[in-house]
Design an enzyme around this catalytic site. Structure first.
Site, PDB file in Angstrom:
ATOM      1  N   GLU A 155     -12.795  -1.646  22.202  1.00  6.82           N
ATOM      2  CA  GLU A 155     -11.388  -1.974  21.928  1.00  6.82           C
ATOM      3  C   GLU A 155     -10.657  -1.879  23.262  1.00  6.82           C
ATOM      4  O   GLU A 155     -10.372  -0.782  23.740  1.00  6.82           O
ATOM      5  CB  GLU A 155     -10.797  -0.972  20.923  1.00  6.82           C
ATOM      6  CG  GLU A 155     -11.509  -0.927  19.587  1.00  6.82           C
ATOM      7  CD  GLU A 155     -11.125  -2.081  18.676  1.00  6.82           C
ATOM      8  OE1 GLU A 155     -10.197  -2.843  19.015  1.00  6.82           O
ATOM      9  OE2 GLU A 155     -11.759  -2.211  17.618  1.00  6.82           O
TER      10      GLU A 155
ATOM     11  N   CYS B 167      -1.851  -1.491  23.327  1.00  9.35           N
ATOM     12  CA  CYS B 167      -2.662  -2.706  23.464  1.00  9.35           C
ATOM     13  C   CYS B 167      -2.071  -3.868  22.667  1.00  9.35           C
ATOM     14  O   CYS B 167      -2.406  -5.019  22.919  1.00  9.35           O
ATOM     15  CB  CYS B 167      -4.090  -2.429  23.013  1.00  9.35           C
ATOM     16  SG  CYS B 167      -4.149  -1.717  21.369  1.00  9.35           S
TER      17      CYS B 167
HETATM   18  P1  NAD Z   1      -9.200   3.938  30.696  1.00 10.96           P
HETATM   19  O1  NAD Z   1     -10.181   2.834  30.567  1.00 10.96           O
HETATM   20  O2  NAD Z   1      -8.773   4.353  32.051  1.00 10.96           O
HETATM   21  O3  NAD Z   1      -9.770   5.269  30.006  1.00 10.96           O
HETATM   22  C1  NAD Z   1     -10.274   5.266  28.693  1.00 10.96           C
HETATM   23  C2  NAD Z   1     -11.328   6.344  28.576  1.00 10.96           C
HETATM   24  O4  NAD Z   1     -12.387   6.048  29.481  1.00 10.96           O
HETATM   25  C3  NAD Z   1     -10.842   7.747  28.937  1.00 10.96           C
HETATM   26  O5  NAD Z   1     -11.509   8.691  28.131  1.00 10.96           O
HETATM   27  C4  NAD Z   1     -11.266   7.878  30.392  1.00 10.96           C
HETATM   28  O6  NAD Z   1     -11.473   9.217  30.790  1.00 10.96           O
HETATM   29  C5  NAD Z   1     -12.555   7.103  30.410  1.00 10.96           C
HETATM   30  N1  NAD Z   1     -12.850   6.509  31.724  1.00 10.96           N
HETATM   31  C6  NAD Z   1     -11.963   6.167  32.694  1.00 10.96           C
HETATM   32  N2  NAD Z   1     -12.608   5.631  33.742  1.00 10.96           N
HETATM   33  C7  NAD Z   1     -13.929   5.642  33.447  1.00 10.96           C
HETATM   34  C8  NAD Z   1     -15.092   5.203  34.113  1.00 10.96           C
HETATM   35  N3  NAD Z   1     -15.034   4.640  35.322  1.00 10.96           N
HETATM   36  N4  NAD Z   1     -16.285   5.335  33.486  1.00 10.96           N
HETATM   37  C9  NAD Z   1     -16.350   5.885  32.260  1.00 10.96           C
HETATM   38  N5  NAD Z   1     -15.274   6.312  31.563  1.00 10.96           N
HETATM   39  C10 NAD Z   1     -14.070   6.192  32.149  1.00 10.96           C
HETATM   40  O7  NAD Z   1      -7.983   3.528  29.761  1.00 10.96           O
HETATM   41  P2  NAD Z   1      -6.636   4.315  29.543  1.00 10.96           P
HETATM   42  O8  NAD Z   1      -5.825   4.163  30.769  1.00 10.96           O
HETATM   43  O9  NAD Z   1      -6.908   5.696  29.038  1.00 10.96           O
HETATM   44  O10 NAD Z   1      -6.001   3.498  28.314  1.00 10.96           O
HETATM   45  C11 NAD Z   1      -5.304   2.337  28.464  1.00 10.96           C
HETATM   46  C12 NAD Z   1      -6.125   1.137  28.093  1.00 10.96           C
HETATM   47  O11 NAD Z   1      -6.631   1.261  26.761  1.00 10.96           O
HETATM   48  C13 NAD Z   1      -5.301  -0.129  28.083  1.00 10.96           C
HETATM   49  O12 NAD Z   1      -6.021  -1.155  28.694  1.00 10.96           O
HETATM   50  C14 NAD Z   1      -5.099  -0.411  26.605  1.00 10.96           C
HETATM   51  O13 NAD Z   1      -4.813  -1.753  26.298  1.00 10.96           O
HETATM   52  C15 NAD Z   1      -6.386   0.049  26.041  1.00 10.96           C
HETATM   53  N6  NAD Z   1      -6.267   0.298  24.605  1.00 10.96           N
HETATM   54  C16 NAD Z   1      -6.841  -0.589  23.726  1.00 10.96           C
HETATM   55  C17 NAD Z   1      -6.702  -0.399  22.358  1.00 10.96           C
HETATM   56  C18 NAD Z   1      -7.318  -1.350  21.372  1.00 10.96           C
HETATM   57  O14 NAD Z   1      -7.363  -1.036  20.182  1.00 10.96           O
HETATM   58  N7  NAD Z   1      -7.804  -2.495  21.815  1.00 10.96           N
HETATM   59  C19 NAD Z   1      -5.971   0.687  21.892  1.00 10.96           C
HETATM   60  C20 NAD Z   1      -5.401   1.563  22.809  1.00 10.96           C
HETATM   61  C21 NAD Z   1      -5.570   1.362  24.170  1.00 10.96           C
END
Ligand code: NAD
Length: 478
Positions: free
Chosen positions: A251, A285
Site C-alpha cells: 500500500e 495517501c
Molecule cells: P516510509 O516508506 O518512509 O516508511 C514506512 C515504513 O517503512 C516505516 O516502518 C519505516 O521505518 C520503514 N522504512 C523506511 N525506510 C526503509 C527502508 N529503506 N527499508 C525498509 N524499511 C524502511 O513511509 P512513511 O514516510 O512512514 O509514510 C508515508 C508514505 O506512506 C506515503 O508515501 C504514503 O502515501 C504512504 N501511505 C500509503 C497508504 C496506502 O494505503 N496506500 C496509507 C498510508 C500511507
C-alpha cells in the site's frame, strides 16, 4: 534501561523487552520536544521475534476462528475503554489535532472489531459442474508468519488493518512499526495481549528499518509481507520479498486528482475535499493534491480553496483552537519547500502559503498553487503535505489525461451531476478508489489497493483477510 510509560519497547514472545540496539528519541512534531524514547531491536531480538511467530503459528492457525475473532473484538473493546490514551499517543507523536487523533483511534477500533466479526465468516467454495463423480471444494488456509511494516501517518489504522486481517486469517505476525509513532503501536499490541492473545502470535519490533527489514524478509518462515509506506521503500521491499517468494501486499503513495466538471458546485467541492486535503496536514495517501477544474470555474475554485486554506488555525493538538497540525519531521518541511520552489521557478503562482509556518515544530502553511506547469515535480512526486495545486481544463478528455498523468493510481475524486460524465470518468480514470461527489475513505469492510506506483494487493474487507490465506483445493471421489 528501566521501562516507563513515556518510552516504547519491543514485545517478543509475550513479553515487553528493552531493545538492545540503542534508542531513538520520540519527538513531538508540534513543538520539536522529546516525549520519550523508542528502543531498537538487535539481530538476536529480531530472530527471537521470528522464532516466536513461527513457534506459535501451528496452534494459532488451527484455533477456532470464532476464538480468534473474540480476541480481536475484546482488544477493540479494551481500546474503546482506553480511547483517551490511544488518542493522546496519536496527538503527541503523530502531530494530530484532537479531532484527527480521536477519529483515527475510533477507526482503528472499528477495524479490529470488524475483522473480529469477519474471522468466522471466512469460507471456501464448492465447485460442481465439469467433473463427474468428483466433489471439489476450496478451503482458505492461513499462509504462515506475516511481516507487517507500517508508516507513521495513520499509525493506529494501518496497524489495525494489518493485525486485524492477519489474526482473523490465522497468521502470526512480526510487526515493524514506524519509529516515529511507537507508542501508538505499543498501545494496540498491549490491548491485544490484554485481550488474551497467546504469546508469540504478535511480536512488535522497532529498529534500523533497512537492517530489520532485510533480516525479516530473508527468513524462510515468512510467507506474507504487508507494507504500507512510500513507493521508494515499497519497491525495495518487493525486491527482498521476491527473493524468498514472499507474497507482498504493498500500500504505497498516492497523488489524488479532484476533477470539478463544469456543473460542479465549487463550494461543495471545497467543503467536501478540504478535510481530506488538510486533515493530518495533508499526509494521507488519499489526500486530494491536484485540483483539475473546468476553465469556467477556475478562478472561483482558486478563491474558495484559498479562503479555506487561510481559515485553518495551525497549532499543537492540545490547543483547543488548533485544527491543522504539523508534518512529521523537519525533512518533510524541507521537502515541501523544495517542491514549492521548483514549481514557482517553473512558473507556478503561490495563491496562499508556500512556506514553513513561523511556529515551533514542523508546520508548513496550508498552500494553494495555480498555473503549475506540467514539468513541475509537484505534479509527479507525492507532496504529502498541506499543498493543493489547481490546473484548468477545457474538455473531458483533457481532464482525464491530466488526472492520469501522475505515476500513482490510488484515490481520485469527481464532482458533477452528469451521469454521462460520471460513467466516462469512472471507466477511464487510472484509479482504484474513486469518490464521486464525496470523499473516498478506507473503511474496514471494503477492499482497497493501489495500481502503478501506488502498489498492489488489497487491504480491507474479506479480500484483505484472504491476502493472508491460500486456497487449498480438494478434489474427492466416493
Ligand atoms: P516510509 O516508506 O518512509 O516508511 C514506512 C515504513 O517503512 C516505516 O516502518 C519505516 O521505518 C520503514 N522504512 C523506511 N525506510 C526503509 C527502508 N529503506 N527499508 C525498509 N524499511 C524502511 O513511509 P512513511 O514516510 O512512514 O509514510 C508515508 C508514505 O506512506 C506515503 O508515501 C504514503 O502515501 C504512504 N501511505 C500509503 C497508504 C496506502 O494505503 N496506500 C496509507 C498510508 C500511507
Amino acid at each position: 534501561m528501566l521501562m516507563n510509560d513515556q518510552d516504547a519497547h519491543l514485545y517478543i514472545k509475550g513479553r515487553w523487552v528493552v531493545g538492545q540496539a540503542g534508542t531513538l528519541d520520540n519527538i513531538d512534531p508540534a513543538n520539536g520536544q522529546r516525549i520519550g524514547v523508542v528502543s531498537l531491536a538487535d539481530e538476536t531480538q529480531v530472530s527471537a521475534a521470528l522464532d516466536a511467530a513461527s513457534g506459535s503459528f501451528p496452534a494459532w492457525s488451527a484455533s477456532n476462528p470464532r476464538i480468534r475473532g473474540q480476541i480481536l473484538k475484546k482488544a477493540a473493546a479494551l481500546l474503546r475503554e482506553r480511547l483517551g490514551e490511544l488518542s493522546e499517543a496519536l496527538l503527541l507523536e503523530g502531530g494530530k489535532t484532537r479531532a484527527d487523533a480521536s477519529g483515527e483511534a475510533q477507526r482503528a477500533i472499528e477495524t479490529l472489531n470488524w475483522n473480529g466479526e469477519e474471522a468466522p465468516r471466512v469460507s471456501g467454495k464448492v465447485y460442481s459442474g465439469i467433473v463427474d463423480g468428483s466433489t471439489r471444494y476450496s478451503v482458505p488456509v492461513p499462509l504462515g508468519v506475516a511481516v507487517a511494516i507500517t508508516a507513521w501517518n495513520f499509525p493506529a489504522v494501518l496497524i489495525a488493518r494489518k493485525l486485524g486481517a492477519a489474526l482473523a486469517a490465522g497468521c502470526t505476525v512480526v510487526l515493524k512499526a514506524s519509529e516515529f509513532t511507537p507508542r501508538t503501536a505499543c498501545a494496540i499490541v498491549k490491548a491485544l495481549a490484554d485481550a488474551g492473545l497467546p504469546e508469540g502470535v504478535v511480536n512488535l519490533v522497532f529498529g534500523d528499518p533497512v537492517t530489520v527489514s532485510e533480516q525479516l524478509l530473508s527468513s524462510p518462515v515468512v510467507k506474507v509481507l504487508s507494507f504500507t509506506g512510500s513507493t521508494h521503500v515499497g519497491k525495495q521491499l518487493a525486491g527482498l520479498a521476491a527473493k524468498q517468494l514472499i507474497r507482498p501486499v504493498l500500500e504505497l503513495g498516492g497523488h489524488a486528482p479532484v476533477i470539478a466538471w463544469s456543473d460542479a458546485d465549487v463550494d461543495r467541492v471545497v467543503a467536501v475535499t478540504a478535510p481530506a486535503k488538510f486533515g493530518t496536514a495533508g499526509q494521507s495517501c488519499v489526500a486530494p493534491t491536484r485540483y483539475l477544474v473546468h476553465r469556467d470555474l477556475h478562478d472561483k475554485l482558486v478563491q474558495a480553496l484559498v479562503a479555506k486554506a487561510r481559515s485553518y488555525c495551525l497549532g499543537h493538538g492540545h490547543e483547543e483552537s488548533a485544527n491543522l497540525g504539523p508534518v512529521a519531521h523537519a525533512r518533510r518541511v524541507r521537502a515541501l519547500q523544495e517542491l514549492v520552489d521548483d514549481a514557482v521557478a517553473k512558473g507556478a503562482s503561490v495563491e496562499t502559503g508556500g512556506a514553513k509556518a513561523d511556529l515551533p515544530g514542523f508546520f508548513f502553511q496550508p498552500t494553494v498553487l495555480s498555473g503549475v506547469p506540467r514539468d513541475a515535480e509537484l505534479l509527479s512526486e507525492e507532496p504529502f503535505g498541506p499543498i493543493a495545486t489547481v490546473q484548468a481544463f477545457s474538455t473531458l478528455d483533457e481532464a482525464i489525461e491530466l488526472a492520469n498523468a501522475a505515476p500513482y493510481a490510488f484515490a481520485a475524486y469527481l464532482f458533477t451531476d452528469s451521469m454521462r460524465v460520471r460513467n466516462e470518468v469512472v471507466s477511464r480514470l487510472q484509479a482504484s478508489n474513486i469518490g464521486v461527489n464525496q470523499t473516498a475513505p478506507s473503511l474496514p469492510d471494503v477492499p482497497l489497493g493501489g495500481l502503478g506506483n501506488s502498489g498492489y494487493g488489497y487491504e480491507g474487507g474479506t479480500d484483505g483477510v484472504l491476502a493472508y490465506m491460500q486456497l487449498r483445493l480438494v478434489s474427492q471421489s466416493t
